[in-house]
Design an enzyme around this catalytic site. Structure first.
Site, mmCIF file in Angstrom:
data_model
loop_
_atom_site.group_PDB
_atom_site.id
_atom_site.type_symbol
_atom_site.label_atom_id
_atom_site.label_comp_id
_atom_site.label_asym_id
_atom_site.label_seq_id
_atom_site.Cartn_x
_atom_site.Cartn_y
_atom_site.Cartn_z
ATOM 1 N N ASP A 29 0.105 72.802 77.745
ATOM 2 C CA ASP A 29 -0.549 73.075 79.024
ATOM 3 C C ASP A 29 -1.023 71.833 79.770
ATOM 4 O OD1 ASP A 29 -2.763 72.523 77.511
ATOM 5 O OD2 ASP A 29 -3.358 74.610 77.296
ATOM 6 N N ASP B 276 -6.023 73.012 75.421
ATOM 7 C CA ASP B 276 -5.953 72.040 74.340
ATOM 8 C C ASP B 276 -4.771 71.093 74.538
ATOM 9 O OD1 ASP B 276 -3.901 73.758 73.860
ATOM 10 O OD2 ASP B 276 -4.408 74.157 71.772
ATOM 11 N N ASP C 299 -7.041 78.572 78.480
ATOM 12 C CA ASP C 299 -5.875 78.798 77.651
ATOM 13 C C ASP C 299 -6.403 79.561 76.438
ATOM 14 O OD1 ASP C 299 -3.213 78.375 76.752
ATOM 15 O OD2 ASP C 299 -3.999 76.887 75.356
HETATM 16 P P1 ADP Z 1 -1.005 79.810 74.262
HETATM 17 O O1 ADP Z 1 -0.759 80.080 75.701
HETATM 18 O O2 ADP Z 1 -1.710 80.946 73.602
HETATM 19 O O3 ADP Z 1 -1.670 78.506 74.016
HETATM 20 P P2 ADP Z 1 1.697 78.810 73.792
HETATM 21 O O4 ADP Z 1 2.091 78.744 75.229
HETATM 22 O O5 ADP Z 1 1.505 77.527 73.090
HETATM 23 O O6 ADP Z 1 0.430 79.755 73.559
HETATM 24 O O7 ADP Z 1 2.802 79.639 73.012
HETATM 25 C C1 ADP Z 1 3.178 80.934 73.438
HETATM 26 C C2 ADP Z 1 3.941 81.686 72.422
HETATM 27 O O8 ADP Z 1 5.156 81.007 72.140
HETATM 28 C C3 ADP Z 1 3.257 81.837 71.098
HETATM 29 O O9 ADP Z 1 2.369 82.939 71.093
HETATM 30 C C4 ADP Z 1 4.438 82.042 70.166
HETATM 31 O O10 ADP Z 1 4.878 83.364 70.224
HETATM 32 C C5 ADP Z 1 5.507 81.166 70.773
HETATM 33 N N1 ADP Z 1 5.518 79.834 70.150
HETATM 34 C C6 ADP Z 1 5.176 78.672 70.716
HETATM 35 N N2 ADP Z 1 5.326 77.656 69.859
HETATM 36 C C7 ADP Z 1 5.746 78.185 68.705
HETATM 37 C C8 ADP Z 1 6.077 77.668 67.399
HETATM 38 N N3 ADP Z 1 5.954 76.364 67.119
HETATM 39 N N4 ADP Z 1 6.494 78.522 66.459
HETATM 40 C C9 ADP Z 1 6.587 79.820 66.729
HETATM 41 N N5 ADP Z 1 6.299 80.382 67.901
HETATM 42 C C10 ADP Z 1 5.891 79.584 68.879
HETATM 43 MG MG MG Z 2 -1.978 76.500 73.984
#
Ligand code: ADP
Ligand code: MG
Length: 636
Positions: A533, A529, A335
């Site tokens: 996921d 983390d 991730d």
């Molecule tokens: P990653 O796969 O990098 O761990 P996430 O799946 O957690 O990222 O989130 C993907 C995207 O969703 C982020 O890059 C952001 O654009 C949006 N996002 C998720 N949670 C939030 C939040 N709490 N506030 C703003 N944007 C969010």
């Molecule tokens: Mg993440």
């Protein structure tokens, strides 16, 4: 050695001493001169029985108890039959007496058992030394006095005081004091960590220099220490395939050798191929050699050692099966946020729509993110210097992979990515900067966006190189973030594949696709983390979670937990797993080869009982020593 083992050792030593005296009396012909022939044989029978019983009465008892329960055919059974048989050879006056061998087999068997119990104790101790992190009290302040209370009684939000030299009993946030923390017990990391008010602290660290006041954020039972202890205690229940195989093997093997021994002792003399005494002795020797102790002991012990060694380095493996799977990993899927990157975003720029104050954009974003645990939310709150009055916020909810929305005063505020905007039919402005873009809307009106950037972890690039060097074929990154950000990170780290703009469900299907590509015995590990996921962690062959920053759900769902969030621990974990499996197989092959060799010799009448005794104990000792190597991971 514990008390029980000491008593056991003393018993063996006494039996050995008596054995030596009797042996000398017999060898030097003293028994013969005292009792004449055949009186000397009966005298030595009686005398050898003494060390035999002192050393082996518990084995005899165990064999008897198991037979009565209908569970014969274990080691105790083999030893009992073989040694009683050796003594019973006295009934064949025309052969040499074999009482000495009978007593010796029992003695050395016990030496081996003691050694094994000691080895298991040692590796358990090394795990529990690392696990000796459970504090049994917490200090709280009452009327200006420090009182020690049961950590179970401390409520979430209470202030506890940790004096220098004490272990932090409960997870929390520093409210007062500055200090250095020794986190070695949790992470294997020897560099102390500096903490000051506002810092998150996990339980199990040792407070080294200053007095700290900590506001607890968890109950004792849910704190890091308690959870780690639980994990490790349950680890031995999850057995590796190899380990289960050995157990099943022993269950089939013992009856087979017992029957073979009987056949060997009975059939040839009936066919007139030699004296009864001769063949019975061969049958008994066969039994002594056949004892699969070395195998049965050393395989679980090797896994135990591997798990213990890994935990000393801050890698918690929840069972031997995961160690086995880890050794076969050829695809590692990461991730991005919080795993390969720090998860602490800096605000690069704020681009308000014309006529909007940048502070207005940031403060609305910070308010909307007030209740989210996402690294983005934490970073935005950090960037917003003002106080957040939670009473002004209502109706906050988070849509994973999209963003958040909340009602702030009378206004509905949304913060998120392109997907969120599309979903609500709101137009947005693109940004020429590379970074994660957070669009902000108030009451459905676009007010601007915030560009934030995350930094890759120090050891991330090295990790990918190490994994490739270790023969991992594919390193893949999955992220919900924008493609340009993902590709920049992918290039910087040398990843083989990058998939961007994935929703949590897309991550699961991406991993499933990769799982389908795996051929043969190869396995896939996912590292995350746990923020958005956890389902992927469960779906992968081996789920690896970042423990310190990761969510509770991640620690729950994962099979392996890295205490200090360093991706470099993954390649280390794979190396430990491979070393452990190497040791396991060395032991299996070595023990079986020697066994089969001596078994053949015994059946042919070439190996006598002495060789059988030394062969058996020798193999067990070497296998145990080899197994203990799995615990030492320095020179992996
Ligand atoms: P990653 O796969 O990098 O761990 P996430 O799946 O957690 O990222 O989130 C993907 C995207 O969703 C982020 O890059 C952001 O654009 C949006 N996002 C998720 N949670 C939030 C939040 N709490 N506030 C703003 N944007 C969010
Ligand atoms: Mg993440």
């Amino acid at each position: 050695m514990n008390k029980k083992q000491k008593r056991w050792r003393n018993r063996i030593l006494i039996a050995l001493a008596i054995f030596a005296v009797v042996f000398a009396l017999e060898e030097f012909g003293i028994l013969t001169s005292l009792f004449g022939t055949p009186g000397d044989v009966y005298a030595s029978f009686a005398l050898f029985l003494i060390p035999y019983l002192i050393a082996g009465y518990d084995v005899l008892y165990k064999a008897w108890r198991n037979i009565r329960r209908g569970q014969a055919f274990d080691e105790a059974f083999l030893m009992t039959v073989a040694t009683i048989g050796a003594f019973a050879m006295v009934l064949f006056p025309e052969t040499e007496p074999h009482m000495a061998e009978g007593a010796a087999v029992m003695l050395f068997y016990q030496v081996g058992e003691l050694f094994q119990s000691y080895a298991v104790g040692q590796s358990r101790k090394s795990i529990s030394a690392m696990m000796d992190i459970a504090p049994d009290y917490a200090n709280i302040e009452q009327d200006g006095q420090l009182v020690e209370v049961d950590p179970d009684e401390v409520q979430v939000g209470d202030i506890i005081v940790v004096k220098p030299g004490e272990r932090v009993p409960i997870d929390g946030i520093v409210t007062e004091g500055v200090s250095q923390l020794d986190t070695a017990a949790l992470t294997g990391e020897s560099v102390p960590r500096h903490v000051e008010p506002g810092a998150d602290i996990i339980s199990g660290c040792i407070n080294m220099t200053g007095m700290l006041h900590i506001r607890t954020t968890k109950h004792f039972g849910e704190s890091t220490v308690s959870r780690i202890l639980e994990l490790v205690e349950n680890a031995s229940e999850k057995k590796a395939r190899t380990e289960n195989f050995i157990t099943r093997f022993a269950r089939v093997y013992t009856p087979i050798v017992t029957i073979s021994a009987v056949v060997l002792a009975v059939v040839p003399p009936i066919l007139g191929m030699g004296a009864w005494s001769d063949w019975i002795l061969r049958g008994l020797t066969f039994l002594v050699v056949s004892c699969p102790c070395a195998l049965v002991i050393s395989v679980p012990l090797s896994f135990f050692g591997g798990i213990g060694g890994a935990s000393k380095l801050g890698i918690l493996v929840k069972g031997s099966n995961y160690l086995e799977l880890l050794s076969k990993v050829d695809t590692v899927v990461f991730d991005k946020t919080g795993t390969l990157t720090n998860g602490t975003f800096n605000v690069v720029a704020i681009h308000p729509e014309s006529g909007v104050d940048p502070d207005y954009v940031l403060s609305n974003a910070a308010y909307a993110e007030a209740f989210s645990d996402h690294p983005i939310a934490v970073s935005i709150r950090e960037a917003y210097s003002g106080e957040i009055d939670q009473a002004r916020i209502a109706d906050a909810h988070e849509e994973s992979g999209h963003g958040v929305s909340a009602q702030v005063d009378e206004h509905v505020v949304m913060v998120g990515n392109d997907k969120l905007m599309v979903e609500h039919g709101i137009d947005w402005h693109d940004c020429e900067l590379t970074g994660t873009i957070l669009h902000v809307t108030v009451d459905g009106t676009y007010v601007g966006h915030i560009v934030i950037a995350d930094v890759v972890k120090d050891d991330a690039a090295q990790t990918i190189r190490d994994l490739h060097a270790a023969g991992v074929a594919k390193c893949v990154m999955l992220t919900g973030d924008r493609r340009d950000v993902a590709e920049a990170v992918g290039k910087q780290l040398g990843l083989d594949e990058v998939h961007a703009q994935l929703l949590p469900a897309d991550k699961v299907s991406a991993v499933e696709r990769l799982l389908n590509l795996e051929h043969g015995d190869a396995k896939l590990a996912f590292v995350g983390d746990g923020i958005n996921d956890a389902p992927v962690l469960m779906r992968a062959d081996v789920g690896i979670a970042m423990g310190a920053m990761g969510s509770d759900a991640a620690i729950e769902a994962a099979d392996v937990v890295l205490m200090d969030d360093k991706p470099s621990k993954i390649s280390l974990a794979i190396r430990i797993a491979r070393k452990t499996m190497r040791i396991v197989w060395q032991n299996i092959i070595f023990a079986l080869a020697v066994k089969i060799g001596i078994l053949v010799l015994a059946a042919l009448g070439i190996a006598n009982m002495w060789l059988a005794v030394f062969g058996d104990v020798g193999v067990a000792m070497i296998a145990i020593l080899n197994a203990m190597r799995a615990m030492r991971v320095k020179g992996v």
